[in-house]
Each structure stands twice: as C-alpha cells, then as structure tokens.
Design a protein around this motif. Structure first.
Motif, short mmCIF file in Angstrom:
data_model
loop_
_atom_site.label_atom_id
_atom_site.label_comp_id
_atom_site.label_asym_id
_atom_site.label_seq_id
_atom_site.Cartn_x
_atom_site.Cartn_y
_atom_site.Cartn_z
N THR A 178 2.24 1.66 -3.33
CA THR A 178 1.39 2.17 -4.59
C THR A 178 1.24 3.60 -4.22
N TRP A 179 1.15 4.17 -2.93
CA TRP A 179 0.92 5.53 -2.98
C TRP A 179 2.17 6.39 -3.32
N LYS A 190 4.49 5.55 -5.47
CA LYS A 190 4.47 5.53 -6.85
C LYS A 190 3.77 6.72 -7.77
N ARG A 191 2.55 7.25 -6.94
CA ARG A 191 1.85 8.24 -7.51
C ARG A 191 2.63 9.43 -7.41
N ASP A 192 3.66 9.69 -6.48
CA ASP A 192 4.32 11.11 -6.38
C ASP A 192 5.42 11.01 -7.21
N HIS A 193 5.25 12.06 -8.37
CA HIS A 193 6.57 11.96 -9.12
C HIS A 193 7.43 12.66 -8.72
N ARG A 244 0.88 -1.20 -0.10
CA ARG A 244 -0.07 -0.10 -0.15
C ARG A 244 1.01 1.20 0.02
#
Length: 168
Positions: A140-141, A143-146, A137
């Motif tokens: 996943t969280w 990896k959204r933050d570029h 989790r």
C-alpha cells in the motif's frame, strides 16, 4: 514508572513543539523524547531531506500465493531451526519478554509457542497472517510512490534494462 499521559504532559511542558508531533500513546518514543530534552533542552526539528543523487527504485511484483508459501516456509524453518533456542538464550541473558515482543511479531509468536500457547500449526498460521498483513501495508505504501518501476522477479532482463538505462 509513569503513565503515557504523565509522560506526554511532561513533554508538553518541556518541549511543546515535539509534543505536538508525537504519538501520545507511544511510551517508548515519549521516554526517548524526554531523554533528548534532558540532554539538549529540546528535540531538534528534523532537517528536510533532499538527496543530491538521482535514484532508481525497482519493486518486485510477487504473487500473493507465492508470498504466502514463502512465509510458510520461513515459519517452518524457524520451528526446525535455532530460532527457539535464540529466544530462550535472550530470555536467559535477561532480555525481558516485553522487549522481545517489541522487536517483532516473530519473537512474540515464538514466546507464545515456547509457553505452549501455540501448536506448530498455529505458530505457522499466525506467522503467515502477520507477514501477509505487513506485506500488504508495505505494498500500500509503495504503490503511492509513482517512481517505483514494478517488474516480475523472473524478468531479470527488464531489471537489467532499467538499470542500464538509468546509468546511461
């Protein structure tokens, strides 16, 4: 003593804006929101947060099998270390089993172990599973933050370079 439905209805009447934003099944948050309403009249809206600071975020790419090995070692340490005694001390001090379970899955699993519901091997396996679910989790969280700069843990020179470049 009230149900989550009753608490949610009460919050809806007293602070409809907060009720619209809250999980109606989360009893702890409903109670806290009602406590705040009783004190302040309404739950304050969260202020938008923007940092006046530049920041650098470095993420470590750790292999799945290495993570699982670390989770296993941690669980074995809990069994051989003072964790069981800590849980027993907390129970003796009056901390409820429900509250211990809310603190974290480790406490929930240790309670099951102390109750004889889990063997050593089952405790370790469940700890590995729960930690892996949590790590997934998090990944996943993140990896959204570029903005996250991902590096391997052994690449310290890359981390030093990123920090040096960031600091200018």
């Amino acid at each position: 003593t009230k149900t989550t439905d009753e608490l949610y209805q009460q919050l809806s009447q007293q602070d409809p804006r907060r009720a619209a934003d809250i999980d109606p099944a989360n009893k702890r948050r409903l109670i806290r929101a009602l406590e705040i309403v009783a004190e302040l009249g309404a739950v304050p809206s969260p202020a938008p947060t923007t940092s006046p600071y530049d920041f650098l975020t470095i993420g470590l790419q750790v292999d799945k099998e290495e993570l699982r090995a670390r989770f296993k070692a941690r669980a074995e340490d809990w069994l051989s270390g003072p964790f069981a005694a800590e849980v027993e001390r907390l129970l003796a001090a009056g901390v409820s089993r429900e509250r211990l379970q809310e603190i974290g899955f480790e406490y929930m699993l240790m309670l099951e172990y102390l109750d004889g519901k889990l063997t050593n091997a089952e405790f370790v396996q469940k700890c590995i599973e729960k930690n892996w679910q949590y790590a997934r989790r998090q990944m996943t969280w993140l990896k959204r933050d570029h903005m996250v700069q991902w590096i391997a843990p052994e690449e310290k020179s890359q981390a030093i370079h990123l920090v040096s470049e960031f600091l200018g």
